[in-house]
Design an enzyme around this catalytic site. Structure first.
Site, short mmCIF file in Angstrom:
data_model
loop_
_atom_site.label_atom_id
_atom_site.label_comp_id
_atom_site.label_asym_id
_atom_site.label_seq_id
_atom_site.Cartn_x
_atom_site.Cartn_y
_atom_site.Cartn_z
N CYS A 8 0.77 -1.15 0.30
CA CYS A 8 0.55 -0.49 -0.10
C CYS A 8 0.55 1.30 -0.27
CB CYS A 8 -1.25 0.10 0.77
SG CYS A 8 -0.14 0.09 2.60
N GLY A 36 -2.56 -0.36 -3.25
CA GLY A 36 -3.61 -0.08 -2.85
C GLY A 36 -3.23 1.62 -3.19
N ASN A 220 -4.10 4.64 5.19
CA ASN A 220 -4.15 3.48 3.47
C ASN A 220 -5.70 3.13 3.45
OD1 ASN A 220 -3.84 1.73 5.56
ND2 ASN A 220 -3.20 0.16 3.65
N LEU A 221 -5.50 2.61 2.64
CA LEU A 221 -6.49 1.83 1.89
C LEU A 221 -7.36 0.56 3.11
CD1 LEU A 221 -8.54 1.14 -0.25
CD2 LEU A 221 -6.67 -1.02 -1.22
N CYS A 222 -6.48 0.15 3.89
CA CYS A 222 -6.86 -0.46 4.76
C CYS A 222 -6.73 -0.03 6.02
CB CYS A 222 -6.47 -1.86 4.87
SG CYS A 222 -6.10 -2.57 2.97
N THR A 223 -6.80 0.27 6.51
CA THR A 223 -6.66 1.40 7.82
C THR A 223 -5.51 1.12 8.78
OG1 THR A 223 -8.43 1.06 8.92
CG2 THR A 223 -8.82 2.25 7.35
N GLU A 224 -4.19 0.51 8.13
CA GLU A 224 -3.91 -0.33 9.55
C GLU A 224 -2.19 0.69 9.46
OE1 GLU A 224 -2.47 -2.82 6.01
OE2 GLU A 224 -4.37 -1.21 6.43
N THR A 408 -5.72 -9.43 5.91
CA THR A 408 -4.69 -10.79 5.23
C THR A 408 -6.17 -11.52 4.23
OG1 THR A 408 -5.83 -11.64 7.54
CG2 THR A 408 -3.87 -10.71 7.35
N ALA A 409 -7.21 -11.05 3.65
CA ALA A 409 -8.30 -11.69 3.30
C ALA A 409 -7.93 -12.38 1.98
CB ALA A 409 -8.79 -10.30 2.15
N THR A 410 -7.28 -12.61 1.79
CA THR A 410 -6.20 -13.49 0.50
C THR A 410 -5.65 -14.79 1.22
OG1 THR A 410 -6.32 -11.53 -1.76
CG2 THR A 410 -5.25 -13.92 -1.66
N ILE A 411 -4.73 -13.90 1.79
CA ILE A 411 -3.62 -14.31 2.16
C ILE A 411 -3.76 -16.11 3.57
CG2 ILE A 411 -1.51 -12.90 1.52
CD1 ILE A 411 -0.78 -12.74 4.69
#
Length: 575
Positions: A8, A36, A220-224, A408-411
């Site tokens: 990201c 991202g 970022n895109l996923c707020t972390e 970690t949606a995909t991994i």
């Protein structure tokens, strides 16, 4: 052919056409190589602001965000998946009310962005004003340019100064509204559209190790990710996640294995910075100078299953604390050790690390800037941090930032564990991918039902009938019902409490989705105020259920489609 290993990118958009379209071009290039994006749009002047060059008036932020939205659609990620971007706007910006409505399905389509994400960048002062039922003033950043770079008490003083100027007539373009009204609208639109997400400016900055080098203007895109951005620097983060479920042994955390994993992971993430392909020079400049990485975790729910703990228990919150402290301890030590081997990162001098302030210590900086009682966070620790402090004092740190918990949606799917820090979404569902559709069942639930002698054809059909929920199946013991409660069957406050315990050990943030089966304004208000009180830096999606469930019309004994055996979801057909 391009070693693109970063997840990201974060950018700040400058307030002129060159800066705006330069940022959109950067978005396109970064998206092309599968990044991202998180864009900070706060510096761009508001609707109705004066333009010196033409003596005209600005159209504000929203028309440009429409271009960003369409760019994300046009330039997908490496030709593989659609572009993904999130725009951030600070809550004092005069265009904030229009910004809140960007994802609505009604209104002028030219002022809607259905394909991109949005997030509020909320200063603590807004929450304070809302709680005290006071007014809040909206400004154009062209009149109040330094608010963008201020936080904590410095922001409060300057903001009140600009309010005084507005009262005196020296600033003419502003709008005064009740803070409660804006907060209510933020929560209403969040409930209706899932956006903008609510992220907190002050905790991100007051606890940032890199305060001496700049300001965190967005996530970022996923707020972390919480890294500094500027005209010269596009922040980059390189992410990795420890599979926590693989580090449970004999009913407790396998500390020795976790230590080995984290040592390897931090070294590998540091290597990524050097071998990476950078699509734009500002990203290379920033990454090589500060060397931030983000080590997180996945499989938290699976680890709880192995420990026999329900997500909604004090013991699970305690485990979140213990596990994160261990991971943080090893990650910071690994970076300091690497600094001894490879040298400290370039901008280490002056950082919180160099001042001897670790993430757990930086909570005091946030508490100092808040009013009494506005930060209620457990600050206990179990480990002896003295050796870590001594190691940092001796070698410095190899990385400006070390930890962040990504979604970690995909991994996690690839590894076969629960996503990130998420509770189980369902115990039984059909998953689709390029290989087709197949049934997935919670293997821990099957194991425990077998141990209780409850696994039979009737149970299989009951689980299918109730979409994997165990709450309405009478013969399942209460203990298992608590342990296998799914995301919408859990009180979301437990998610916040566990996240707060992790946040105290993190130098960045975490992607925290919140689930609410039957949201209401009162519940949302209480939940997001709790997140703020507990010192969370960011929140991610608010997920809610549809008003009606699918009617159960098919008889339980109806012929079932030919899919993998429900109690053996790992058969070859599913690979």
């Amino acid at each position: 052919r391009h070693s693109q290993l970063s997840s990201c990118y974060l950018t700040t958009v400058q307030d002129d056409l060159g800066g705006i379209y330069g940022a959109i071009k950067d978005n396109a290039l970064l998206s092309k190589w599968a990044g991202g994006l998180g864009n900070d749009w706060t510096p761009v002047r508001a609707l109705g602001s004066h333009i010196k060059g033409t003596n005209g008036q600005s159209q504000g932020v929203v028309p440009f965000l429409k271009v960003v939205n369409d760019t994300a659609v046009a330039v997908n990620q490496g030709g593989k998946r659609k572009g993904a971007v999130c725009a951030y706007l600070e809550s004092w910006h005069l265009d904030i009310e229009e910004f809140l409505e960007l994802r609505k399905n009604t209104g002028d389509e030219r002022r809607r962005t259905h394909d991109m994400n949005t997030a509020n960048w909320v200063p603590d002062l807004l929450i304070e004003r809302m709680r005290e039922d006071r007014d809040w003033t909206l400004f154009s950043p062209s009149d109040t340019p330094d608010l963008h770079d201020l936080y904590g008490n410095a922001f409060r003083e300057r903001y009140e100064h600009y309010e005084a100027l507005a009262e005196q007539g020296e600033i003419t373009l502003f709008k005064k509204i009740p803070a409660k009204q804006l907060w209510r609208k933020m929560l209403t639109v969040l409930f209706e559209t899932g956006h903008p997400w609510i992220t907190f400016k002050d905790p991100c900055n007051l606890r940032s190790p890199q305060q001496h080098q700049g300001v965190v203007h967005s996530s970022n895109l996923c707020t972390e990710i919480t890294l500094n951005t500027s005209a010269d620097e596009i922040a980059v983060c390189n992410l990795g996640s420890v599979n926590l479920a693989a580090h449970i042994k004999d009913g407790e955390l396998d500390v020795q294995r976790l230590e080995r994993t984290v040592n390897t992971a931090v070294r590998m993430l540091d290597n990524v910075i050097d071998i990476n392909f950078y699509a734009v020079p500002q990203a290379r400049n920033s990454n090589l100078k500060h060397r931030p990485v983000g080590l997180g975790l996945m499989g938290f729910q699976d680890a709880l299953y192995q420990l026999g703990l329900p997500y909604t228990s004090p013991e699970a919150v305690e485990f979140a604390d213990v596990a994160m402290e261990q991971l943080s301890y090893f990650a910071i030590r690994a970076s300091a050790t690497l600094a001894g081997e490879r040298g400290a990162y370039e901008t280490y001098e002056g950082s919180l690390w160099q001042q001897g302030i670790l993430p757990i210590d930086s909570i005091a900086l946030l508490k100092e800037a808040r009013k009494d009682g506005d930060l209620s966070l457990n600050t206990d620790s179990r480990l002896d941090w003295t050796p870590i402090r001594e190691l940092i004092a001796k070698h410095g740190m190899r990385n400006s930032n070390v930890m962040a918990i990504a979604p970690t949606a995909t991994i996690s799917n690839i590894v076969g564990v629960s996503q990130s820090i998420e509770p189980a979404y369902q115990n039984l569902f059909v998953k689709s991918n390029l290989s087709g559709e197949f049934t997935v069942v919670n293997p821990s639930l099957v194991r425990d039902l077998k141990a209780e002698g409850l696994w039979d054809n009737v149970m299989v059909n009951d689980l299918k009938y109730f979409d994997g929920s165990v709450q309405q199946i009478d013969r399942i013991p209460a203990e298992l019902k608590a342990r296998y409660a799914t995301a919408f069957e859990i009180d979301a406050r437990w998610l916040v409490e566990a996240a707060a315990r992790r946040q105290k050990w993190l130098d960045q943030a975490q992607s925290l989705n919140l689930y609410m089966a039957e949201p209401s304004g009162k519940k949302l208000d209480a939940l997001y105020q709790l997140a703020w009180e507990r010192g969370l830096k960011t929140t991610y999606y608010l997920r809610s259920l549809g008003a009606t469930g699918a009617e159960k019309t098919a008889p339980v004994s109806a012929p079932q489609p030919q899919v993998c055996s429900i109690d053996n979801p790992d058969c070859e057909a599913c690979q």
